[in-house]
Write an enzyme that holds these catalytic residues in place. Structure first.
Site, PDB file in Angstrom:
ATOM      1  N   CYS A 115       0.832  -1.195   0.000  1.00  0.00           N
ATOM      2  CA  CYS A 115       0.000   0.000   0.000  1.00  0.00           C
ATOM      3  C   CYS A 115       0.875   1.256   0.000  1.00  0.00           C
ATOM      4  O   CYS A 115       1.579   1.502  -0.961  1.00  0.00           O
ATOM      5  CB  CYS A 115      -0.978  -0.051   1.169  1.00  0.00           C
TER       6      CYS A 115
ATOM      7  N   HIS B 191      -3.593  -5.713   0.748  1.00  0.00           N
ATOM      8  CA  HIS B 191      -2.977  -5.975   2.058  1.00  0.00           C
ATOM      9  C   HIS B 191      -2.971  -7.455   2.435  1.00  0.00           C
ATOM     10  O   HIS B 191      -3.914  -7.928   3.077  1.00  0.00           O
ATOM     11  CB  HIS B 191      -3.759  -5.226   3.145  1.00  0.00           C
TER      12      HIS B 191
ATOM     13  N   GLU C 101      -1.250  -8.792   4.750  1.00  0.00           N
ATOM     14  CA  GLU C 101      -1.094  -8.922   6.213  1.00  0.00           C
ATOM     15  C   GLU C 101      -2.427  -8.810   6.934  1.00  0.00           C
ATOM     16  O   GLU C 101      -2.504  -9.100   8.136  1.00  0.00           O
ATOM     17  CB  GLU C 101      -0.082  -7.885   6.726  1.00  0.00           C
TER      18      GLU C 101
END
Lengths: 224, 77
Positions: free
Chosen positions: A87, A195, A197
């Site tokens: 990002c 994302h 994660e």
């Protein structure tokens, strides 16, 4: 595995990324503040996290890219250390010149915050080895400036060299050729807007991101 | 001395903000707005004698992203 996560003023995914690194590797990453001029010795992996570094002033990632620590990150990348920018981290890596192109304002001008379908374009990289070629996965996105732009020659080269890691499988932000994540020419730097994660535990609502980190640890162990 | 740096998107690079402004102007009833491009104006207060080359380097290194943007420098004595 020895890892670090870079922290800028305005980073907000740094702790999530650290949790993901620790979950798959068993060792806690060093959190490195943007004013540092040197990184810890012997790093295998550096994470450049999401967020709004320096309040997105001037351009997203522009100020962070000129911070002292990013010179050390660029030097480490040149030595072959793996770098994952997510990002805002992707924006920082393009502004640093570690990855080609730029992330512009989303074509629809709106901030986009939802789960999106992605396809794995290159499943041979150290970052994507646990995915199948063409596999469809779902990661969350949360960005205002995720509209990937590069000139036609650069886009052609990225595709010919297998450097498009992920593409959007749906319309998200106007990115050229639906590019969601790209690799550098050596294959040790990945920048991506979605994302991974944020989808590593069942409680997150999905676990598609976990394999990215697992594959990365596996590649690093094989290299060591 | 002062310098003004105008940063604009290169032609051919889609400008979503410009498009949104254009649509807003149309919504307000202004006809004949054929295109809008939004850019940035950065004003620098500089020590006298700062060279053009230095100002250009500032643009290259930080103020503009030359992948997507052009810049123009205006110096005011």
């Amino acid at each position: 595995m020895k890892s670090a996560v870079i922290v800028f003023p305005g980073s907000n995914c740094d702790r999530d990324l650290a949790v993901a690194f620790e979950a798959v590797s068993g060792s806690r990453p060093a959190m490195v503040w943007h004013r540092e001029t040197e990184l810890p010795d012997g790093l295998d992996l550096i994470g450049v996290p999401g967020g709004f570094s320096y309040g997105d002033y001037l351009r997203s990632g522009a100020m962070a890219a000129r911070s002292p620590v990013m010179q050390a990150v660029a030097q480490a990348a040149a030595r072959g250390t793996f770098v994952l920018g997510i990002c805002n981290g992707f924006q920082v890596l393009t502004e640093t010149g570690l990855l080609p192109g730029a992330l512009m304002r989303n074509a629809g001008t709106h901030f986009v915050c939802r789960d999106v379908a992605l396809t794995v374009d290159n499943s041979q990289s150290a970052f994507t080895s646990r995915y199948g070629a063409g596999e469809q996965i779902s990661f969350p996105v949360a960005h205002h400036d995720g509209n990937y732009f590069a000139d036609v020659q650069t886009l052609d080269r990225l595709e010919q060299e297998g450097r498009v890691a992920f593409r959007y499988a749906e319309s998200v932000n106007g990115s050229a050729r639906n590019i969601a994540g790209i690799l550098n020419d050596a294959g040790n730097v990945l920048g991506m807007m979605p994302h991974p994660e944020r989808v590593i535990e069942k409680a997150h609502g999905g676990t598609d991101g976990r394999r990215l980190f697992e594959g990365l640890v596996e590649s690093l162990m094989a290299k060591a | 001395m002062k310098a003004r740096v105008f940063v604009t998107l290169k032609s051919g690079v889609l400008d979503p903000q410009g498009k949104a402004i254009q649509h807003a102007l149309e919504g307000l009833g202004f006809g004949g707005v054929n295109d809008v491009r939004a850019g940035k104006l950065i004003e620098l207060e500089l020590a006298d004698g700062t060279s053009d080359a230095d100002i250009d380097a500032m643009c290259q290194k930080l103020l503009a992203n030359t992948v997507i943007e052009n810049y123009r420098i205006e110096t005011v004595a």
